[in-house]
Design an enzyme around this catalytic site. Sequence first.
Site, PDB file in Angstrom:
ATOM      1  N   TYR A   1       0.677  -1.294  -0.043  1.00 28.82           N
ATOM      2  CA  TYR A   1      -0.100  -0.227  -0.008  1.00 28.82           C
ATOM      3  C   TYR A   1       0.802   1.231   0.081  1.00 28.82           C
ATOM      4  CZ  TYR A   1      -3.174   3.782   1.247  1.00 28.82           C
ATOM      5  OH  TYR A   1      -3.829   4.859   1.303  1.00 28.82           O
TER       6      TYR A   1
ATOM      7  N   ARG B   1       1.879   8.593  13.017  1.00 28.78           N
ATOM      8  CA  ARG B   1       1.725  10.051  13.761  1.00 28.78           C
ATOM      9  C   ARG B   1       0.314  10.357  13.572  1.00 28.78           C
ATOM     10  NH1 ARG B   1       3.105  15.145  10.143  1.00 28.78           N
ATOM     11  NH2 ARG B   1       1.293  14.061   9.142  1.00 28.78           N
TER      12      ARG B   1
ATOM     13  N   PHE C   1      15.411  19.733  -1.377  1.00 30.63           N
ATOM     14  CA  PHE C   1      14.095  19.297  -1.542  1.00 30.63           C
ATOM     15  C   PHE C   1      13.627  18.109  -0.899  1.00 30.63           C
ATOM     16  CE2 PHE C   1      11.407  17.119  -4.486  1.00 30.63           C
ATOM     17  CZ  PHE C   1      10.027  17.802  -4.319  1.00 30.63           C
TER      18      PHE C   1
HETATM   19  C1  D9A Z   1       6.471  14.357  -1.497  1.00 34.22           C
HETATM   20 CL1  D9A Z   1       6.157  15.602  -5.205  1.00 34.22          CL
HETATM   21  C2  D9A Z   1       5.304  13.960  -1.170  1.00 34.22           C
HETATM   22  N1  D9A Z   1       4.942  13.591   0.212  1.00 34.22           N
HETATM   23  C3  D9A Z   1       5.629  14.239   1.040  1.00 34.22           C
HETATM   24  C4  D9A Z   1       6.362  15.488   0.989  1.00 34.22           C
HETATM   25  O1  D9A Z   1       7.637  14.905   0.481  1.00 34.22           O
HETATM   26  C5  D9A Z   1       7.598  14.116  -0.548  1.00 34.22           C
HETATM   27  C6  D9A Z   1       3.931  14.386  -2.008  1.00 34.22           C
HETATM   28  C7  D9A Z   1       4.373  14.717  -3.330  1.00 34.22           C
HETATM   29  C8  D9A Z   1       5.699  15.008  -3.691  1.00 34.22           C
HETATM   30  C9  D9A Z   1       6.780  14.977  -2.959  1.00 34.22           C
HETATM   31  C10 D9A Z   1       9.143  14.006  -1.311  1.00 34.22           C
HETATM   32  C11 D9A Z   1      10.005  15.138  -1.280  1.00 34.22           C
HETATM   33  C12 D9A Z   1      11.074  15.097  -1.865  1.00 34.22           C
HETATM   34  C13 D9A Z   1      11.672  13.884  -2.456  1.00 34.22           C
HETATM   35  C14 D9A Z   1      10.853  12.637  -2.217  1.00 34.22           C
HETATM   36  C15 D9A Z   1       9.553  12.852  -1.683  1.00 34.22           C
HETATM   37  O2  D9A Z   1      11.153  11.373  -2.831  1.00 34.22           O
HETATM   38  C16 D9A Z   1      12.475  11.227  -3.711  1.00 34.22           C
HETATM   39  O3  D9A Z   1       8.600  11.770  -1.896  1.00 34.22           O
HETATM   40  C17 D9A Z   1       8.894  10.653  -1.551  1.00 34.22           C
HETATM   41  O4  D9A Z   1       5.231  13.818   2.562  1.00 34.22           O
HETATM   42  C18 D9A Z   1       3.645  12.726   0.492  1.00 34.22           C
HETATM   43  C19 D9A Z   1       4.184  11.173   0.334  1.00 34.22           C
HETATM   44  C20 D9A Z   1       4.921  10.822   1.624  1.00 34.22           C
HETATM   45  C21 D9A Z   1       2.901  10.335   0.419  1.00 34.22           C
HETATM   46  C22 D9A Z   1       5.035  10.934  -0.505  1.00 34.22           C
HETATM   47  C23 D9A Z   1       6.722  16.277   2.312  1.00 34.22           C
HETATM   48  C24 D9A Z   1       5.390  16.879   2.627  1.00 34.22           C
HETATM   49  N2  D9A Z   1       5.409  17.302   3.940  1.00 34.22           N
HETATM   50  C25 D9A Z   1       4.242  18.028   4.565  1.00 34.22           C
HETATM   51  C26 D9A Z   1       4.532  18.026   5.677  1.00 34.22           C
HETATM   52  C27 D9A Z   1       3.347  16.825   6.527  1.00 34.22           C
HETATM   53  O5  D9A Z   1       3.379  16.874   7.587  1.00 34.22           O
HETATM   54  O6  D9A Z   1       2.759  16.005   5.748  1.00 34.22           O
HETATM   55  O7  D9A Z   1       4.667  17.157   1.944  1.00 34.22           O
HETATM   56  C28 D9A Z   1       4.228  19.518   4.370  1.00 34.22           C
HETATM   57  O8  D9A Z   1       5.102  20.293   4.312  1.00 34.22           O
HETATM   58  O9  D9A Z   1       3.075  20.186   4.187  1.00 34.22           O
END
Ligand code: D9A
Length: 415
Positions: A168, A212, A285
Amino acid sequence: MGSLGTVLKHPDDIYPLFKLKMAARNVGKQIPPEPHWGFCYKMLHKVSRSFSLVIQQLGPELRNAVCIFYLVLRALDTVEDDTSIASDIKVPILKNFHQHIYDGDWHFSCGTKDYKVLMDQFHLVSTAFLELGRSYQEAIEDITKRMGAGMAKFICKEVETVDDYDEYCHYVAGLVGLGLSKLFYASKLEDLAPDSLSNSMGLFLQKTNIIRDYLEDINEIPKSRMFWPRQIWSKYVNKLEDLKYDENSIKAVECLNDMITNALLHVEDCLKYMSALRDPAVFRFCAIPQIMAIGTIALCYNNIEVFKGVVKMRRGLTAKVIDRTKSMSDVYGAFFDFSCLLKMKVEKNDPNATKTLSRIEAIQKTCRNSGLLNKRSSYMVESKPSYNSVAIIAVFILLSIFLAFLSTKQPIHSD
Ligand code: D9A
């Protein structure tokens, strides 16, 4: 504790918080003039806040591709999350979503608040998508297709085993890692990362969120959607929701620690992935969310509050991470510090203590073997304020006046 108390306890948060505020203010001013791109960047800012700041620091071409990728994924998520849509309607939308991004006339209304706006105005995302280079489009299309199919598979399937859990998380987050690696490669800024490492980048972030967000997800109305695998929680309780009741607090914390021990498995892959990056903006990033995740994990470990409310890193610490993450030595430093914190919290009588400690040791060994520790400022040793509280309060008041002054000037356009 109120925000004044928090700031007084951590006076060295003030400067990074201030810098973050200024950066956010500048991003807000730099919305592109074309209506479709303007919509995309405003939407990105609304749905991701601090993360959108880090996206903005990428070069223009890659930034546009990542912005669209992020919004397409959010739209797909909105469809998956909307419990009011019947499965027989939802499944074909998820499976065909990769075709809808090419179709400026396609539209499906669902979700709430900002997400509803995103869905209603999705044609603007399509318009922007069609302006991306072909290699960016192909990467986004391929990942959207695989993610939609994976989400559809899990609509009627529960997360039973740890393998289901990994599967998943692969669909909803690992594939994001694979997609981003493809975008970085398409931009010619990076080599193509191995899929297994890209997958781990997503799994570590997603598992941290799932851990979390236990309470938020279980209390979801009308129907809770749960992602903690039965294979883990059934060792501690009969029903997943039993974890939130006071009488099960010992079992709940043991289960939480078991989930965290599982998530720690991905850390070494993540460190390897990040150490191979070359472009400084791409590096930041990728690294900032990973450091936030290990920090959140350290905060959640052995912490009953996860079952009672939201456990989040304080805003000042987030600002510090954003300010200080520049190179791999900062990443090893942060992972080393947060795993020290984690190690201190492990109790000998926890059923998984040995396993947890050995995973922490392995992470610390990787950090030490890099030879890059000691070249950084620590998150752990909070610099003891040497000045007295009167001085801190004076600085704080002056800063408040300054910020108030700036915000009253903001609505006046000088152009
Ligand atoms: C990411 Cl394009 C995410 N997700 C994140 C954010 O980081 C990853 C969703 C879409 C994209 C990217 C991310 C960043 C950099 C490199 C990555 C990566 O891979 C090489 O993804 C793997 O969380 C969502 C998933 C985990 C589902 C992938 C970071 C983010 N942070 C939130 C904080 C929070 O509390 O959720 O979104 C924010 O700053 O609002």
